[in-house]
Structure formats: structure tokens, C-alpha cells
Design a protein around this motif. Structure first.
Motif, PDB file in Angstrom:
ATOM      1  N   THR A  11       0.991  -1.053   0.121  1.00 15.83           N
ATOM      2  CA  THR A  11      -0.173  -0.149  -0.136  1.00 15.83           C
ATOM      3  C   THR A  11       0.767   1.360   0.079  1.00 15.83           C
ATOM      4  O   THR A  11       1.830   1.368   0.713  1.00 15.83           O
ATOM      5  CB  THR A  11      -0.735   0.159   1.178  1.00 15.83           C
ATOM      6  OG1 THR A  11      -1.626  -1.055   1.439  1.00 15.83           O
ATOM      7  CG2 THR A  11      -1.928   1.183   1.187  1.00 15.83           C
ATOM      8  N   ASP A  36      -5.945   5.817   0.897  1.00 16.84           N
ATOM      9  CA  ASP A  36      -7.224   6.000   0.314  1.00 16.84           C
ATOM     10  C   ASP A  36      -7.119   6.101  -1.153  1.00 16.84           C
ATOM     11  O   ASP A  36      -8.097   6.766  -1.808  1.00 16.84           O
ATOM     12  CB  ASP A  36      -7.771   7.418   1.111  1.00 16.84           C
ATOM     13  CG  ASP A  36      -7.786   7.065   2.591  1.00 16.84           C
ATOM     14  OD1 ASP A  36      -8.326   6.206   3.149  1.00 16.84           O
ATOM     15  OD2 ASP A  36      -7.125   7.855   3.262  1.00 16.84           O
ATOM     16  N   ARG A  91      -5.787  -4.991   4.708  1.00 18.24           N
ATOM     17  CA  ARG A  91      -5.046  -4.764   3.794  1.00 18.24           C
ATOM     18  C   ARG A  91      -4.303  -5.869   3.271  1.00 18.24           C
ATOM     19  O   ARG A  91      -3.471  -5.893   2.246  1.00 18.24           O
ATOM     20  CB  ARG A  91      -4.002  -3.693   4.234  1.00 18.24           C
ATOM     21  CG  ARG A  91      -4.841  -2.338   4.252  1.00 18.24           C
ATOM     22  CD  ARG A  91      -4.013  -1.203   4.430  1.00 18.24           C
ATOM     23  NE  ARG A  91      -4.697  -0.007   4.281  1.00 18.24           N
ATOM     24  CZ  ARG A  91      -5.256   0.769   3.256  1.00 18.24           C
ATOM     25  NH1 ARG A  91      -5.110   0.424   2.141  1.00 18.24           N
ATOM     26  NH2 ARG A  91      -6.181   1.776   3.478  1.00 18.24           N
ATOM     27  N   ASN A 116      -8.102  -4.032  -1.776  1.00 14.10           N
ATOM     28  CA  ASN A 116      -7.538  -3.109  -1.075  1.00 14.10           C
ATOM     29  C   ASN A 116      -7.523  -1.505  -1.907  1.00 14.10           C
ATOM     30  O   ASN A 116      -7.789  -1.808  -3.158  1.00 14.10           O
ATOM     31  CB  ASN A 116      -6.196  -3.586  -0.657  1.00 14.10           C
ATOM     32  CG  ASN A 116      -5.489  -2.812   0.357  1.00 14.10           C
ATOM     33  OD1 ASN A 116      -5.988  -1.914   0.994  1.00 14.10           O
ATOM     34  ND2 ASN A 116      -4.339  -3.153   0.776  1.00 14.10           N
ATOM     35  N   ARG A 117      -6.964  -0.584  -1.312  1.00 18.80           N
ATOM     36  CA  ARG A 117      -6.712   0.462  -1.907  1.00 18.80           C
ATOM     37  C   ARG A 117      -5.426   1.233  -2.154  1.00 18.80           C
ATOM     38  O   ARG A 117      -4.707   0.756  -1.075  1.00 18.80           O
ATOM     39  CB  ARG A 117      -7.831   1.810  -1.171  1.00 18.80           C
ATOM     40  CG  ARG A 117      -9.081   1.727  -1.577  1.00 18.80           C
ATOM     41  CD  ARG A 117     -10.058   2.981  -0.984  1.00 18.80           C
ATOM     42  NE  ARG A 117     -11.458   2.865  -1.829  1.00 18.80           N
ATOM     43  CZ  ARG A 117     -11.730   3.055  -3.142  1.00 18.80           C
ATOM     44  NH1 ARG A 117     -10.804   3.671  -3.740  1.00 18.80           N
ATOM     45  NH2 ARG A 117     -13.091   2.858  -3.153  1.00 18.80           N
ATOM     46  N   GLY A 118      -5.131   1.677  -3.130  1.00 25.30           N
ATOM     47  CA  GLY A 118      -3.784   2.339  -3.142  1.00 25.30           C
ATOM     48  C   GLY A 118      -2.568   1.331  -3.230  1.00 25.30           C
ATOM     49  O   GLY A 118      -1.490   2.097  -2.832  1.00 25.30           O
ATOM     50  N   PRO A 139      -6.641   4.817  -5.199  1.00 19.55           N
ATOM     51  CA  PRO A 139      -7.558   3.877  -6.227  1.00 19.55           C
ATOM     52  C   PRO A 139      -7.830   2.350  -5.670  1.00 19.55           C
ATOM     53  O   PRO A 139      -6.858   1.869  -5.049  1.00 19.55           O
ATOM     54  CB  PRO A 139      -6.876   3.951  -7.619  1.00 19.55           C
ATOM     55  CG  PRO A 139      -5.551   4.699  -7.372  1.00 19.55           C
ATOM     56  CD  PRO A 139      -5.732   5.339  -6.059  1.00 19.55           C
ATOM     57  N   LEU A 140      -8.801   2.038  -6.313  1.00 21.84           N
ATOM     58  CA  LEU A 140      -9.151   0.477  -5.838  1.00 21.84           C
ATOM     59  C   LEU A 140      -8.290  -0.284  -6.618  1.00 21.84           C
ATOM     60  O   LEU A 140      -8.097  -0.155  -7.948  1.00 21.84           O
ATOM     61  CB  LEU A 140     -10.661   0.458  -6.406  1.00 21.84           C
ATOM     62  CG  LEU A 140     -11.228  -0.855  -5.646  1.00 21.84           C
ATOM     63  CD1 LEU A 140     -11.472  -0.649  -4.077  1.00 21.84           C
ATOM     64  CD2 LEU A 140     -12.538  -1.316  -5.957  1.00 21.84           C
ATOM     65  N   CYS A 141      -7.670  -1.402  -5.999  1.00 21.93           N
ATOM     66  CA  CYS A 141      -6.847  -2.318  -6.591  1.00 21.93           C
ATOM     67  C   CYS A 141      -7.799  -3.698  -6.945  1.00 21.93           C
ATOM     68  O   CYS A 141      -8.725  -3.825  -6.475  1.00 21.93           O
ATOM     69  CB  CYS A 141      -5.808  -2.604  -5.636  1.00 21.93           C
ATOM     70  SG  CYS A 141      -4.578  -4.001  -6.531  1.00 21.93           S
TER      71      CYS A 141
END
Lengths: 318, 318
Positions: free
Chosen positions: A166, A170, B285, A178-180, A172-174
Motif C-alpha cells: 500500500t 485512500d 490490507r 484494497n486501496r492504493g 484507487p481501488l486495486c
């Protein structure tokens, strides 16, 4: 009598197979379409056919000693099972025992990014080092770790997922949910997404033109083409992705203190567009002790890194 | 005749020394102030004195076999040199040869976070695993990696710097000169800095009161005390730090797929304040394959993790 092994790189679209001596000398190599839609059994037969084809080419009358097989998806190399491989439409298949039965040869399984790492470590850009991080930057970002001269698999055979560090909690969606993640910020898919967002805001007209005016047809390749033609917006998109790639590589390098980070994958074909920016970001972010020992290199084996890794793995399955 | 080894944990404020059998049974242990201001030679003499003191206590007439020594700062364990140790005021000292000369015993050097990792791996929270990430969260964030059952040092003996994973590329300045490192976001120093920023904006009055009204006296401990008394602002500061810690741990875990992440250091004394938040962030995460195998644990050896790691290292120097 010379003994032979086989390396197989099984991808969603192509199967690449090589027949080599125990010294790692490749005697014959072939690539065929995977035709995944034909089903699991047919794909296995295709693999077996490539092995037969290579035996014929070399005039080998005995069976090869072992098959080293690289496959996508989370898998269990010890039990020989592929858990999930969306590109192939597979779920919990006993790939090792099924292929061994079909070919009559012992099969050793490892995930494709790990084998590409072994390939570059044994024959390519990582040769001569002991500690190497391998990244493949294409639609996703995968990786493999060679630590202390050996493939490092992790406690659940899941190590090397550098694409899912990560970097922007917060962001972009992966694809992983998850995000980022690094993958969501610097992969070919991320570059294309950013380009389409730009077009959605009325920018990126040169990129759009190169995609024949169809926003959906914009890929990282389209953006690269525009950048090579001097388009500033396209260049900026690659700069941004290269920055994130640098941040992610520096994070992994500070944790692992490797001698070399090797970058392969489709996006690296456009490395000339962003290599300087990438090196700059990595140099700015690694600790002095890591900066001293670290080299950043492009993969040297191209689309052969996986199959050559499979060869090295078949020679010495760990 | 039983043979003995010595483990030494040399810190900026304290020296902790243990005398143990080759089976790892500690027979005597002592802690003395470092008195770094007295100078390099005097600190070495202090270490030698602790060894003599323990020999007397145990009634050992022979010399111990080896000394395992943990020291702060970037160092070269093979050449036995500490490059920089700001807390001790040292630069490029030949610690191994100097201490070996003084004690007449072979000395093996490793950095303190790596030895604490070995300590927890051998005697504490990591026992029984093969792949472990150790973090110490205090004024800074340090770490050590046990991969495949062995300490992983990296190509330049600099592996394990989990505190310098970048999580927020334009975030707060870190002690390393970079921006947005985990250490700059989740260490005790970061928590104190955030509290002072809050006070600077007119908030954090309960925290300020607990520091006797002196903004400069606010530390992570002050914030913890306020949080334990129910102060919502103080709790929010720990929540925020715990979130970053979770993001950083998840990043490292996705890369290394360890069986356990062990957290020690001063800030973890307040773990009750934020453990739930931390576990939640990590779980959210990490990739499924890592979530399945990963455990998050608090260090079990307290301030003894370093010296016990030094004991294990002296028994089996790698």
C-alpha cells in the motif's frame, strides 16, 4: 548419455516450453497458444504435446528427468495445486499430479513470477548477485524474491507480492480489493485508467486520437505511443506512474537491502520514457546503506524469463 | 565442564549483559548505565566489567567462549565496525577488535534490532515459526527479519528497515531525510509531534495539562496517559498511528508472507489503546494468502529481547 529436463511457462494466452540439459543448455524451445477456453484437460494435453514436440526435435528417445512448471495464481507448490487462476478459469486443480500422470514425468510447480525471478537471477540481470527483487510490470505488478541466493517463498508460499504494498491508503481501488496498492498506481492498467480519466475531463486528446477516438480502446501502449510522439500529457502520466514505482521499489529495498532490483514486464518496453524519473525517485528514498549497494536493472530475458526460470527450477527444484 | 558464552545489548543509555550456557540457559544477568559521555574506551571497559562481574557471580574460572554483541547504528558485522551511532557519539569505530583485545574473547557484532528479532524468534513470540518480521516501535521504528529460520541481513547488512517504508510520499519529514516513512507516521516521536501540532491549533488541552502545561514536555507517554483517562483527542492520535502501523505492516507482510509479525518497543506498552485498530487495518490490507497464515503478536521478552538475542547469536554466530 546426456540427461534432459523440461521447463514450462504456462500463461493465460501462451505456453512456452524448453528442453534443456542438466547444465542449463537449452536445446529446443517452442511457444503455442494456451487456448484456455478449451478446458483444463485440453490445456494439459497441449503442454504434453509441446514436450513431445521438443523430444522429437532433439531426437530424445528417453523421457526427460523432470518438468519445472510455472503457472499463474495463488498456488501451493508443495501439494501441487493451483488455487485460483482467473485467466485460465481454474480453481483448486491438482496440476502437478494430473500433468505427471499425463507425461509420465515428475512435475515441480512454482508460481510464474517466482520462476521469472529465478530466470533473471540465473541467466539474466540478477546473475552474480545473492539478493534480488524481481518485478514484472504489466497489466498487474507481480514479483519474486531471491534472498541469500535462493527463492524466498514465505510461510504460505505467497511472498513477493510487491504489487500489493500500500502506498496511498485512500488511493484507487486495486484488483485485490484494497486501496492504493502499487499495482493500482503504476501498472499498465493504472496508466490506462488515468488516461481515460484525463479524457473524461476533456484532456488527453492526442491519446484519444491514437486509440481511434474510442476511449475504451485506450491502453498503456496507446499512452506510450503518444508520449513517444512528444505528447506532454502522456509523458506526465508515465512520470506519475514512474514516481509511484520508485516509491514502491524504495520501500521494498529499504526493507530487504537487495543488491539489485530487476524490472520486467510489458510496461518496461517503454522504460526509455521514464527510467530517469524512476531512478531519481528510488535514489531519493532509499537509506544510505541501501543506496550504496543497490542497482536498478531492466530484465534481460524478455518473454523467456519465465521458461528459463522453469528450466533452472527443473534442474534444481528446491 | 560446562562452557559459557556472553550476550551484550549495548544501548545509548544502558548496557545489558548475560552469561549463559551453550544450551541458552542464562546463569546471570546485569544492567548498568552506558555513560556514553565518558567516551568510547570507557564504554568498552564498562562492557568488560559486566562480563567480569557475571563470571564472578557464576564462579567461572575460564573465559567465556564468545561474546555476542548488539550495537545501534548502521554497522558492518563482518568487518566489526560501527559506522555511525549518534546516541553513543561514535563514528567508524572498530568495536569488535577493540572489545576482543580488552576481554581476550572473540566478539561477534550485529545490530541491536536484528538481535532483538533473534531473541524473540528463539525465546519469545516468534518461537516455533520460520518466517518472522520483528518491529520495535519507540522513538523510532526499527526492525529485523527472520526468513527461512535465519536472520536475513541483506546485501549491505541493512535489511529490516521497516521504519523507512514510504507510506505517504509527501508526508511528514522523517529522521532519515525522506518524507512519509512509517517511522515519521507511527513512532513515539510522530505521536508526540502530532499532539504538539494539535495543541498548537488550540486543541489537546487534556494532553497539555498532563505535561504540566509545557508543550515541549509532551511525549507519546503523555498522550497515552491522556488516552487511558478517556481523552478522545488522545485516543484519536493513537488510532491514527495504529492505522499507519497497520498499513506498513500489511505492506511488509504482502511482500514477505511471514507467519508472524512481532511488535516490541516502548510504544507497545500502550498497545491496549490501539491493538484492535491495528489488527483491523492489517486484516483489511493483507492478501488472502497472507491473512491465512499471519499472526500479529506482542513481543514477549520486554527489555530482555536484545540481550537474549545476543545470547542466541553468541551460541550460533552466522
Amino acid at each position: 548419455m546426456t540427461e534432459y529436463i523440461v521447463g514450462v511457462d504456462l500463461g493465460g494466452t501462451k505456453i512456452r516450453t524448453a528442453l534443456a540439459t542438466l547444465d542449463g543448455e537449452v536445446r529446443a524451445e517452442v511457444e503455442v497458444p494456451t487456448n484456455a477456453q478449451a478446458g483444463y484437460t485440453r490445456v494439459l494435453e497441449r503442454i504434453a504435446e509441446t514436450v513431445e514436440e521438443l523430444r522429437r526435435q532433439v531426437g530424445l528417445t528417453t523421457k526427460p528427468l523432470r518438468v519445472g512448471l510455472g503457472a499463474p495464481g495463488p498456488l501451493d507448490p508443495v501439494r501441487g495445486i493451483v488455487h485460483v487462476a482467473p485467466n485460465l478459469g481454474w480453481r483448486n486443480v491438482s496440476l502437478v499430479s494430473d500433468l505427471a500422470k499425463l507425461t509420465g514425468v515428475p512435475v515441480f510447480l512454482e508460481n510464474d513470477a517466482n520462476l521469472a525471478a529465478i530466470g533473471e537471477f540465473t541467466y539474466g540481470a540478477g546473475k552474480g548477485t545473492r539478493d534480488m527483487i524481481y518485478l514484472t510490470v504489466s497489466t498487474g505488478i507481480g514479483g519474486g524474491l531471491i534472498l541469500g541466493g535462493r527463492l524466498y517463498r514465505g510461510a504460505g508460499y505467497g511472498a513477493g507480492e510487491i504489487g500489493h504494498i500500500t502506498l496511498l491508503p485512500d488511493g484507487p481501488l486495486c484488483s485485490c480489493g484494497n486501496r492504493g496498492c502499487l499495482e493500482a498506481l503504476a501498472s499498465g492498467t493504472a496508466i490506462a485508467r488515468e488516461a481515460r480519466e484525463l479524457i473524461g475531463k476533456g484532456g488527453g486528446q492526442s491519446i484519444l486520437a491514437l486509440a481511434g477516438g474510442a476511449e475504451d480502446a485506450v491502453t498503456a501502449k496507446t499512452v506510450a505511443r503518444a508520449a513517444y510522439q512528444g505528447d506532454a500529457e502522456a509523458k506526465a502520466l508515465f512520470d506519475k506512474a514512474a514516481r509511484w514505482l520508485g516509491v514502491g521499489i524504495a520501500a521494498a529495498a529499504n526493507l530487504l537491502n537487495p543488491a539489485v532490483v530487476v524490472l520486467g514486464g510489458g510496461v518496461m518496453k517503454s522504460a526509455a520514457l521514464f527510467w530517469g524519473r524512476l531512478e531519481e525517485e528510488v535514489a531519493a528514498r532509499v537509506l544510505p546503506g541501501t543506496r550504496e549497494v543497490l542497482r536498478l536493472k531492466r530484465a534481460e530475458l524478455g518473454k523467456r524469463s519465465g521458461v528459463l526460470g522453469a528450466v533452472a527450477f527443473a534442474i534444481r527444484p528446491e
